[in-house]
Design a protein around this motif. Structure first.
Motif, short mmCIF file in Angstrom:
data_model
loop_
_atom_site.label_atom_id
_atom_site.label_comp_id
_atom_site.label_asym_id
_atom_site.label_seq_id
_atom_site.Cartn_x
_atom_site.Cartn_y
_atom_site.Cartn_z
N PHE A 1 0.71 -1.12 -0.15
CA PHE A 1 0.26 -0.20 0.10
C PHE A 1 0.56 1.01 -0.12
O PHE A 1 0.23 2.53 -0.12
N VAL A 2 2.37 1.08 0.26
CA VAL A 2 3.01 1.95 0.19
C VAL A 2 4.41 2.48 -0.41
O VAL A 2 4.96 1.22 -0.88
N GLN A 3 3.51 2.97 -2.01
CA GLN A 3 4.64 3.14 -2.86
C GLN A 3 4.94 1.14 -3.97
O GLN A 3 5.82 1.08 -4.47
N GLY A 4 3.92 0.61 -3.84
CA GLY A 4 3.87 -0.60 -4.14
C GLY A 4 4.31 -2.04 -3.77
O GLY A 4 5.44 -1.31 -2.56
N CYS A 5 4.28 -2.74 -3.97
CA CYS A 5 5.39 -4.22 -3.84
C CYS A 5 6.34 -4.32 -4.11
O CYS A 5 7.07 -5.03 -4.63
N ASP A 6 7.04 -3.24 -3.24
CA ASP A 6 8.32 -3.54 -3.68
C ASP A 6 9.79 -3.72 -2.34
O ASP A 6 11.12 -3.27 -2.73
N ALA A 7 8.95 -4.31 -1.32
CA ALA A 7 10.14 -4.08 -0.21
C ALA A 7 11.07 -2.94 0.67
O ALA A 7 11.80 -2.87 1.65
N SER A 8 10.42 -1.83 0.08
CA SER A 8 10.93 -0.91 0.65
C SER A 8 10.54 -0.94 2.37
O SER A 8 10.83 0.01 3.07
N ILE A 9 9.64 -1.12 2.93
CA ILE A 9 9.22 -1.53 3.91
C ILE A 9 10.34 -1.80 4.80
O ILE A 9 10.17 -1.66 5.72
N LEU A 10 10.95 -2.78 4.18
CA LEU A 10 12.18 -3.72 4.46
C LEU A 10 13.14 -2.80 4.64
O LEU A 10 14.14 -3.43 5.84
N LEU A 11 13.36 -1.99 4.45
CA LEU A 11 14.68 -0.85 4.20
C LEU A 11 14.96 0.36 6.45
O LEU A 11 13.92 0.28 6.41
N ASP A 12 15.91 -0.44 6.52
CA ASP A 12 16.30 0.53 7.76
C ASP A 12 16.69 1.35 7.27
O ASP A 12 16.75 2.51 6.04
N GLU A 13 17.02 2.30 8.43
CA GLU A 13 17.33 4.21 8.66
C GLU A 13 18.46 4.14 7.86
O GLU A 13 19.37 3.72 8.26
N SER A 14 19.16 5.34 6.97
CA SER A 14 20.58 5.37 7.06
C SER A 14 20.37 6.91 6.17
O SER A 14 19.32 7.73 6.03
N PRO A 15 21.88 7.20 5.96
CA PRO A 15 21.87 8.63 5.23
C PRO A 15 20.63 9.31 4.29
O PRO A 15 20.81 10.01 4.19
N THR A 16 20.43 7.48 3.56
CA THR A 16 19.89 7.95 1.79
C THR A 16 18.20 7.81 2.64
O THR A 16 17.64 8.01 1.52
N ILE A 17 18.18 7.38 3.30
CA ILE A 17 16.59 5.89 3.63
C ILE A 17 15.66 6.73 4.47
O ILE A 17 16.59 6.83 5.75
N LYS A 18 14.88 7.34 4.64
CA LYS A 18 13.81 7.58 5.22
C LYS A 18 13.02 6.37 5.87
O LYS A 18 12.16 6.54 5.10
N SER A 19 13.13 5.91 6.87
CA SER A 19 12.87 4.11 6.33
C SER A 19 10.90 4.20 7.33
O SER A 19 10.88 4.76 8.88
N GLU A 20 10.53 3.14 6.65
CA GLU A 20 9.33 3.27 6.83
C GLU A 20 8.66 2.38 8.17
O GLU A 20 7.55 2.39 8.78
#
Length: 321
Positions: free
Chosen positions: A74-93
């Motif tokens: 439900f958030v930008q499609g089925c792309d495993a974005s929810i699995l990404l941890d916080e990083s300098p370039t990623i604002k984690s879900e």
């Protein structure tokens, strides 16, 4: 004249070749249940084993994996974005309000991914692992199976703009929220049946059980107050289905008929509105519910997937390569 005919014929041939190439590209980018048959033939068994082990250790994990997949798609499609941890370039879900201190199962997906990387490095996407794990978790809890189409790729971004249905939403809002994702009203009611499993935090249903409402059974409300004090215990957990909380069945819908839906977004499905007849049907027929749930999960798992050259195959699901 002959030159014009030749030029026209050449143009047509070029168009035909380009058209064939485009069709071939499109076919390559389509999801397919046989996507890993040659490149990682044991992929589905590896994922299934990881899910089975996790659910056998903790029955609640089945609900968590289904929910994790839902919150991803439900958030930008089925792309495993929810699995990404916080990083300098990623604002984690993971720390967004709907997921913080509630979304779980990340370790199960990572465990499956580690085994996949041993068997076939760089081949199976985390997005596909998540889609298959949701199916296998459903089966592990006694629910239906379905064929998962594969070939998703992983995002390189995440989004804090979490567009998920609220547990406090009314019926029209729920229908609209699912419709924006290409899911119809019947899909929405069927997918809500995932609440036959799992638990909810006290603050999500406190107003409902203390509000002296007409849409909640008084005895049910009284029972739920025992573990959800009026002023404390926001994080206290309660099963969404008090009767069979670890079994994937149609008891969720039977509860709604008796005004025993825990969340407002549950009970509005049977409140004199457009979905009453669907709830009644699923309460009568477990088979109808399970068939529609499987169908709706297939549709949900195909919301805006990244395919072809889009996205990447992450080596670790929580980080970019």
């Amino acid at each position: 004249m002959a030159s014009h005919i030749y030029t026209t014929a050449l143009s047509c041939l070029l168009l035909l070749l380009l058209s064939s190439f485009s069709q071939c590209q499109a076919q390559q980018q389509q999801l397919s249940p046989t996507f890993y048959d040659n490149t990682c033939p044991n992929a589905l068994n590896i994922i299934r084993d990881a899910v089975r082990q996790a659910v056998s250790r903790e029955r609640r994990m089945a609900a968590s994996l289904i929910r994790l997949h839902f919150h991803d798609c439900f958030v930008q499609g089925c792309d495993a974005s929810i699995l990404l941890d916080e990083s300098p370039t990623i604002k984690s879900e993971k720390t967004a309000l709907p997921n913080h201190a509630s979304a779980r199962g990340y370790d199960v997906i990572e465990a499956a991914k580690r085994e996949l990387e041993k068997a076939c490095p760089g081949i199976v996407s985390c997005a596909d692992v998540l889609s298959v794990a949701a199916r296998d978790a459903t089966v592990a809890a006694g629910g239906p199976s379905w064929t998962v189409k594969l070939g998703r790729r992983d995002s390189t971004t995440a989004s804090r703009n979490i567009d998920l249905p609220s547990p406090f939403a009314n019926l029209d809002t729920l229908i609209s929220s699912f419709a924006t994702k290409g899911l119809n009203t019947r899909d929405m009611v069927a997918l809500s049946g995932a609440h036959t499993l799992g638990q909810a935090q006290c603050f999500l249903f406190r107003d409902r059980i203390y509000g002296n409402r007409t849409d909640i059974d008084a005895g049910f409300a009284s029972t739920r107050r025992r573990k959800c004090p009026k002023d404390t215990g926001n994080g206290n957990l309660a099963p969404l289905d008090l009767v069979t909380p670890n079994s994937f069945d149609n008891n969720y819908y039977k509860n709604l008929l008796q005004k025993k839906g825990l969340l407002q977004s549950d009970q509005v499905l049977f409140s004199g509105g457009a979905t009453d007849s669907i709830v009644s049907e699923y309460a009568r027929s477990s088979r109808a519910f399970q068939e529609d749930f499987a169908s709706a999960m297939i549709k949900m798992s195909e919301i805006q997937p990244l395919t072809g050259q889009n996205g990447i195959i992450r080596k670790v699901c929580g980080a970019l390569n």
